[in-house]
Design an enzyme around this catalytic site. Structure first.
Site, PDB file in Angstrom:
ATOM      1  N   ARG A 294       0.857  -1.191   0.000  1.00 44.20           N
ATOM      2  CA  ARG A 294       0.000   0.000   0.000  1.00 44.20           C
ATOM      3  C   ARG A 294       0.891   1.240   0.000  1.00 44.20           C
ATOM      4  O   ARG A 294       1.672   1.442   0.927  1.00 44.20           O
ATOM      5  CB  ARG A 294      -0.917  -0.009   1.239  1.00 44.20           C
ATOM      6  CG  ARG A 294      -1.737   1.228   1.354  1.00 44.20           C
ATOM      7  CD  ARG A 294      -2.721   1.222   2.522  1.00 44.20           C
ATOM      8  NE  ARG A 294      -3.344   2.533   2.552  1.00 44.20           N
ATOM      9  CZ  ARG A 294      -3.289   3.393   3.559  1.00 44.20           C
ATOM     10  NH1 ARG A 294      -2.705   3.065   4.692  1.00 44.20           N
ATOM     11  NH2 ARG A 294      -3.835   4.579   3.457  1.00 44.20           N
TER      12      ARG A 294
ATOM     13  N   HIS B 261      -2.910  10.930   0.455  1.00 50.33           N
ATOM     14  CA  HIS B 261      -2.336  10.739   1.791  1.00 50.33           C
ATOM     15  C   HIS B 261      -1.659  12.059   2.168  1.00 50.33           C
ATOM     16  O   HIS B 261      -0.443  12.125   2.343  1.00 50.33           O
ATOM     17  CB  HIS B 261      -1.375   9.557   1.794  1.00 50.33           C
ATOM     18  CG  HIS B 261      -1.038   9.017   3.160  1.00 50.33           C
ATOM     19  ND1 HIS B 261      -1.178   7.691   3.514  1.00 50.33           N
ATOM     20  CD2 HIS B 261      -0.550   9.619   4.258  1.00 50.33           C
ATOM     21  CE1 HIS B 261      -0.791   7.514   4.765  1.00 50.33           C
ATOM     22  NE2 HIS B 261      -0.390   8.673   5.242  1.00 50.33           N
TER      23      HIS B 261
ATOM     24  N   GLU C 190      -7.266   8.508   6.188  1.00 49.20           N
ATOM     25  CA  GLU C 190      -7.537   9.185   7.453  1.00 49.20           C
ATOM     26  C   GLU C 190      -8.049  10.619   7.286  1.00 49.20           C
ATOM     27  O   GLU C 190      -7.344  11.579   7.650  1.00 49.20           O
ATOM     28  CB  GLU C 190      -6.274   9.179   8.332  1.00 49.20           C
ATOM     29  CG  GLU C 190      -5.800   7.790   8.683  1.00 49.20           C
ATOM     30  CD  GLU C 190      -4.480   7.783   9.451  1.00 49.20           C
ATOM     31  OE1 GLU C 190      -3.794   8.817   9.492  1.00 49.20           O
ATOM     32  OE2 GLU C 190      -4.124   6.740  10.005  1.00 49.20           O
TER      33      GLU C 190
ATOM     34  N   ASN D 222      -7.296   1.958  10.051  1.00 48.34           N
ATOM     35  CA  ASN D 222      -5.974   2.226  10.642  1.00 48.34           C
ATOM     36  C   ASN D 222      -6.135   2.264  12.149  1.00 48.34           C
ATOM     37  O   ASN D 222      -6.862   3.114  12.676  1.00 48.34           O
ATOM     38  CB  ASN D 222      -5.415   3.571  10.158  1.00 48.34           C
ATOM     39  CG  ASN D 222      -4.972   3.518   8.704  1.00 48.34           C
ATOM     40  OD1 ASN D 222      -5.114   2.496   8.036  1.00 48.34           O
ATOM     41  ND2 ASN D 222      -4.447   4.626   8.210  1.00 48.34           N
TER      42      ASN D 222
ATOM     43  N   TYR E 118      -4.009   2.192  15.858  1.00 50.70           N
ATOM     44  CA  TYR E 118      -2.737   2.238  16.573  1.00 50.70           C
ATOM     45  C   TYR E 118      -2.904   2.037  18.067  1.00 50.70           C
ATOM     46  O   TYR E 118      -2.077   1.410  18.714  1.00 50.70           O
ATOM     47  CB  TYR E 118      -2.026   3.577  16.304  1.00 50.70           C
ATOM     48  CG  TYR E 118      -1.465   3.634  14.907  1.00 50.70           C
ATOM     49  CD1 TYR E 118      -0.186   3.177  14.645  1.00 50.70           C
ATOM     50  CD2 TYR E 118      -2.237   4.087  13.843  1.00 50.70           C
ATOM     51  CE1 TYR E 118       0.330   3.189  13.356  1.00 50.70           C
ATOM     52  CE2 TYR E 118      -1.729   4.096  12.544  1.00 50.70           C
ATOM     53  CZ  TYR E 118      -0.442   3.646  12.321  1.00 50.70           C
ATOM     54  OH  TYR E 118       0.060   3.644  11.046  1.00 50.70           O
TER      55      TYR E 118
ATOM     56  N   GLU F 211      -3.395   0.030   8.210  1.00 50.40           N
ATOM     57  CA  GLU F 211      -2.205   0.467   8.954  1.00 50.40           C
ATOM     58  C   GLU F 211      -2.308  -0.031  10.384  1.00 50.40           C
ATOM     59  O   GLU F 211      -3.375   0.032  10.997  1.00 50.40           O
ATOM     60  CB  GLU F 211      -2.086   2.001   9.021  1.00 50.40           C
ATOM     61  CG  GLU F 211      -1.584   2.658   7.772  1.00 50.40           C
ATOM     62  CD  GLU F 211      -1.457   4.173   7.925  1.00 50.40           C
ATOM     63  OE1 GLU F 211      -1.167   4.653   9.037  1.00 50.40           O
ATOM     64  OE2 GLU F 211      -1.668   4.855   6.913  1.00 50.40           O
TER      65      GLU F 211
HETATM   66  O1  IFM Z   1       2.760   7.933   9.692  1.00 51.33           O
HETATM   67  C1  IFM Z   1       1.390   7.976   9.874  1.00 51.33           C
HETATM   68  C2  IFM Z   1       0.667   7.747   8.576  1.00 51.33           C
HETATM   69  O2  IFM Z   1       1.036   8.678   7.616  1.00 51.33           O
HETATM   70  C3  IFM Z   1      -0.819   7.853   8.780  1.00 51.33           C
HETATM   71  N1  IFM Z   1      -1.259   7.015   9.857  1.00 51.33           N
HETATM   72  C4  IFM Z   1      -0.544   7.084  11.096  1.00 51.33           C
HETATM   73  C5  IFM Z   1       0.938   6.914  10.847  1.00 51.33           C
HETATM   74  C6  IFM Z   1       1.711   6.966  12.175  1.00 51.33           C
HETATM   75  O3  IFM Z   1       1.496   8.185  12.796  1.00 51.33           O
END
Ligand code: IFM
Length: 459
Positions: free
Chosen positions: A77, A121, A166, A298, A300, A360
């Site tokens: 990706r 992006h 995002e 995504n 985290y 992500e």
């Molecule tokens: O690096 C970023 C990415 O560009 C978008 N999602 C979160 C990642 C980590 O912060």
């Protein structure tokens, strides 16, 4: 107990974005983006760096494709740099820019790796920002020009497209909190921008489908499990608001064709909608709700939310990291894999997306090469295993999860943090551009080849 093996057709990939890795900022006709301009302003990038060279991927992409092939990956990706394709944002197409992605796609396919491009992006051409950027409805039309040019050129070979990455970060971090380009601090503008981003997504879907028959089209959103910092009523209310702002404001229009009433009312109470929702024109929500083939997620960390103990004027997200013993990555983000399982399960139930892909997931740790030259990033290995275990638990619970893209292939330019935060499974020496596969890269390669987690991680 969750099964250990992933489905046979599970897609294993890594993710990057153009601005964070390509460099070559003024090569072959590329125009300036809002991030080039933002990074030039003193004090905005933590380590004072810029992305003019970054990982020099623009020139080193064959080496990076070979790296991915050596890891045994199924898919890659990456994102398209809008200023390479339309240096002025719209109008004349820069053929050299399209040629680069053409070479990249062909190189990937020759290596047996499926290309998964993301159209946007975050690197808006500065020329469009000068006309109002995403707050200007005309930027939607410019995005359609981009979608058309790119999908017309690559559509015969690309089978998976992502419109946006995002949109919450673009609109809220970029326009309300001002910590991302273009660095505005106006909630009203952020909400207008969010609508134009979503509209451009919905409008791009049929354009991509026309140029890339049979391809699957989706969008990627940043999602978090939002939990209250305390059992207090105030924290509970703020948590619902934050979940609304971050998750539902974007997903409700895409899947339900509406903006959530409670979130509109919340933004109204906060004075963020001085002219109401009049930026939403008749027909917009139908376009935004254009059916898509998959939802990119995504994830985290979770968001632990507290109420107005942080004053509104601070203009900061009302989230706090958990106190010790919470384990934090170098971003200060809590390692919280259960939130991934619950988020996938919740999104699957609330929106019935049909197919979901983790587009992500990853962690920043600065672990450097040791005396023997190897990078023993044990904490990233643990993060990876625990989050893949969380994916398995979601699949076990019936979530239609069809792929996982690790963020990121390479250490890269982490936006306002510059090169200080390293997310890669491949170490990059930014002086020499040497790449070293970290322990996490070797681990991921093993998982990808086996299509299952290593034994010691069994649930
Ligand atoms: O690096 C970023 C990415 O560009 C978008 N999602 C979160 C990642 C980590 O912060």
């Amino acid at each position: 107990m969750a099964a250990q093996a992933f489905p046979d057709d599970f897609v294993w990939g890594v993710a990057t974005s153009a601005f964070q890795i390509e460099g070559a900022h003024d090569v072959d006709g590329r125009g300036p983006s809002i991030w080039d301009v933002y990074a030039e302003q003193p004090g905005l990038i933590e380590d004072g760096s810029n992305a003019q060279v970054a990982c020099d991927h623009y020139h080193r992409y064959p080496e990076d494709i070979a790296l991915m092939a050596s890891l045994g990956l199924d898919a890659y990706r990456f994102s398209i740099a809008w200023p390479r394709i339309l240096p002025a944002g719209r109008g004349a197409v820069n053929v050299a820019g399209l040629d680069f992605y053409d070479r990249l796609v062909d190189g990937l396919l020759a290596a047996g790796i499926a290309p998964w491009p993301t159209l946007y992006h975050w690197d808006l051409p500065q020329a469009l920002e000068d006309e109002g950027g995403w707050t200007n409805r005309a930027t939607v039309d410019a995005f359609i020009e981009l979608a058309d040019a790119v999908s017309a050129r690559l559509g015969d070979r690309v089978e998976h497209w992502i419109t946006h990455n995002e949109p919450w970060c673009v609109s809220v971090l970029g326009h309300a909190y001002g910590v991302h380009a273009p660095g505005r601090r106006d909630w009203g503008e952020a909400l207008v921008a969010s609508h134009h981003l979503l509209l451009s997504h919905g409008r791009a879907v049929p354009v991509i489908r026309r140029n890339s028959p049979g391809a699957k089209v989706g969008i990627t959103t940043l999602v978090s499990e939002c939990v209250p910092a305390s059992p207090s009523e105030a924290d509970r209310i703020s948590t619902t608001q934050y979940d609304g702002e971050l998750n539902r404001w974007f997903l409700d229009p895409i899947y339900l064709g509406l903006y959530p009433k409670d979130v509109i009312e919340y933004h109204q109470r906060e004075g963020r909608l001085p002219d109401g929702m009049n930026f939403v024109r008749p027909g917009d929500l139908e376009e935004i709700k254009t059916p898509i083939d998959f939802l990119g997620v995504n994830y985290y960390s979770r968001a632990v939310v507290r109420s107005a103990t942080i004053p509104e004027a601070d203009n900061e997200p009302r989230t706090i990291p958990l106190p010790d013993p919470a384990e934090l990555t170098d971003m200060g983000w809590e390692v919280y894999p259960d939130g991934l399982t619950r988020t996938l399960t919740r999104l699957s139930a609330d929106y019935e997306p049909g197919s979901m892909v983790v587009t992500e997931n990853g962690a920043a740790y600065a672990t450097a090469p040791g005396p023997d030259g190897s990078v023993q990033d044990t904490r990233r290995c643990d993060y990876l295993k625990s989050h893949l275990q969380a994916c398995l638990a979601a699949i076990d619970a019936g979530v239609p999860l069809h792929g996982y893209f690790l963020w990121s292939l390479l250490d890269n330019f982490e936006w306002a943090f510059g090169f200080a935060k390293r997310f890669g499974i491949v170490w990059v020496d930014f002086e020499t551009q040497e790449r070293i596969i970290k322990a996490s890269g070797h681990l991921y390669s093993r998982i990808v080849r086996d299509n299952k987690l290593p034994k010691e991680q069994a649930a």
